[in-house]
Structures are given as C-alpha cells and as structure tokens.
Design an enzyme around this catalytic site. Structure first.
Site, mmCIF file in Angstrom:
data_model
loop_
_atom_site.group_PDB
_atom_site.id
_atom_site.type_symbol
_atom_site.label_atom_id
_atom_site.label_comp_id
_atom_site.label_asym_id
_atom_site.label_seq_id
_atom_site.Cartn_x
_atom_site.Cartn_y
_atom_site.Cartn_z
ATOM 1 N N GLY A 86 0.824 -1.207 0.000
ATOM 2 C CA GLY A 86 0.000 0.000 0.000
ATOM 3 C C GLY A 86 0.854 1.251 0.000
ATOM 4 O O GLY A 86 1.849 1.335 -0.723
ATOM 5 N N ALA A 87 0.497 2.221 0.838
ATOM 6 C CA ALA A 87 1.216 3.494 0.887
ATOM 7 C C ALA A 87 2.663 3.323 1.345
ATOM 8 O O ALA A 87 3.488 4.219 1.153
ATOM 9 C CB ALA A 87 0.485 4.466 1.800
ATOM 10 N N GLY A 126 4.675 1.230 0.046
ATOM 11 C CA GLY A 126 5.461 0.847 -1.116
ATOM 12 C C GLY A 126 5.439 -0.625 -1.430
ATOM 13 O O GLY A 126 4.442 -1.316 -1.213
ATOM 14 N N GLY A 161 -2.350 -1.308 -8.703
ATOM 15 C CA GLY A 161 -1.636 -2.566 -8.936
ATOM 16 C C GLY A 161 -1.388 -2.832 -10.408
ATOM 17 O O GLY A 161 -0.306 -3.279 -10.801
ATOM 18 N N ASP A 162 -2.380 -2.532 -11.239
ATOM 19 C CA ASP A 162 -2.212 -2.706 -12.684
ATOM 20 C C ASP A 162 -1.146 -1.767 -13.219
ATOM 21 O O ASP A 162 -0.331 -2.148 -14.070
ATOM 22 C CB ASP A 162 -3.532 -2.453 -13.413
ATOM 23 C CG ASP A 162 -4.581 -3.511 -13.120
ATOM 24 O OD1 ASP A 162 -4.202 -4.645 -12.757
ATOM 25 O OD2 ASP A 162 -5.782 -3.206 -13.239
#
Length: 141
Positions: free
Chosen positions: A47-48, A50, A76-77
């Site tokens: 997530g935030a 990294g 994510g893509d």
C-alpha cells in the site's frame, strides 16, 4: 517456477498466516517463497508503504513519495505495467546485463503512486510516473 509472483499485503498475510507489519517481515516471507521455489522473484505491495521485491541475493523496499490519493483503483495494474516494461528492457529494448530489478521496482512504485493520483479507474500517466520515480526511496533490507 514463475519468473515473478506479485501479491498485495493482505494476500501475503493470508498465505503467511500471520501479519507482516514491517517491510523486513514482508521480505522474510517473500524470501521463504523464493527459497521454496514458488517463484524466482516475489513482489509484495504494501500500500502506501510501497513495495518489497525479493529474489536470490536481493531484498529491496521501495517507498513512494506522499501523493494526494483520489482513487486506489488501478494502482496494482499500473505497477505491473511499468514493472514489466522495465524488466522487458524498457522503451530502449533489453539490456545485455538482463533486468535492472531495482529500477523496475522503482518504476512500478512510481506508476502505482501516479495511478492513485487519478480519479476513478484512470491509470497512471507516463509523465507522472517519470516525475515521481526519482522521489521513490529505494533501500536494501
């Protein structure tokens, strides 16, 4: 085994059967997967916080810069698109030395950060990815 296995932190914690509160915990879990032959490279999104990348002899954490989050859809893509383009040789074709895994992790992290800055399902832009990549903090763990 697959060349790369990527999952997010919730998926990783589900497979591990425990929480992975710090990047080092995530790297230890990813290293265990690599050692078992599950994949040659394991990338786990935090997530935030990294992304963590582990492959034989390499343990990296890349933290994105703080950005305004409009939507997490497509992060994510966007990561996988930029990461894959980089390990495939980038825009200039494959290098003679093989993939630069650290650079691929940095580019993917920047692309994910760029994606969360966009509304709705819009993906990252190359301009934002290029701007954010130097601001991504890469460390060995």
């Amino acid at each position: 085994p697959p060349a790369v296995l990527r999952m997010d932190d919730a998926e990783a914690e589900g497979v591990a059967g425990r929480t992975l509160p710090a990047p080092a915990d995530t790297a230890d879990f990813a290293a265990a997967l690599v050692a078992r032959g599950v994949a040659r490279t394991v990338v786990i999104a935090r997530g935030a916080d990294g992304n963590v990348l582990v492959r034989d002899g390499l343990r990296l954490h890349c933290r994105p810069p703080r950005v305004e989050v409009l939507s997490k859809v497509g992060a994510g893509d966007s990561f996988m698109g930029a990461f894959t383009l980089e390990i495939a040789g980038g825009a200039d074709g494959e290098s003679a030395q093989g993939p630069d895994w650290a650079q691929a992790l940095r580019r993917g992290t920047a692309a994910a950060a760029a994606a969360v800055m966009t509304p709705g399902t819009e993906l990252c832009s190359r301009a934002d990815t290029d701007r954010l990549a130097p601001e991504c903090h890469l460390t060995e763990i």
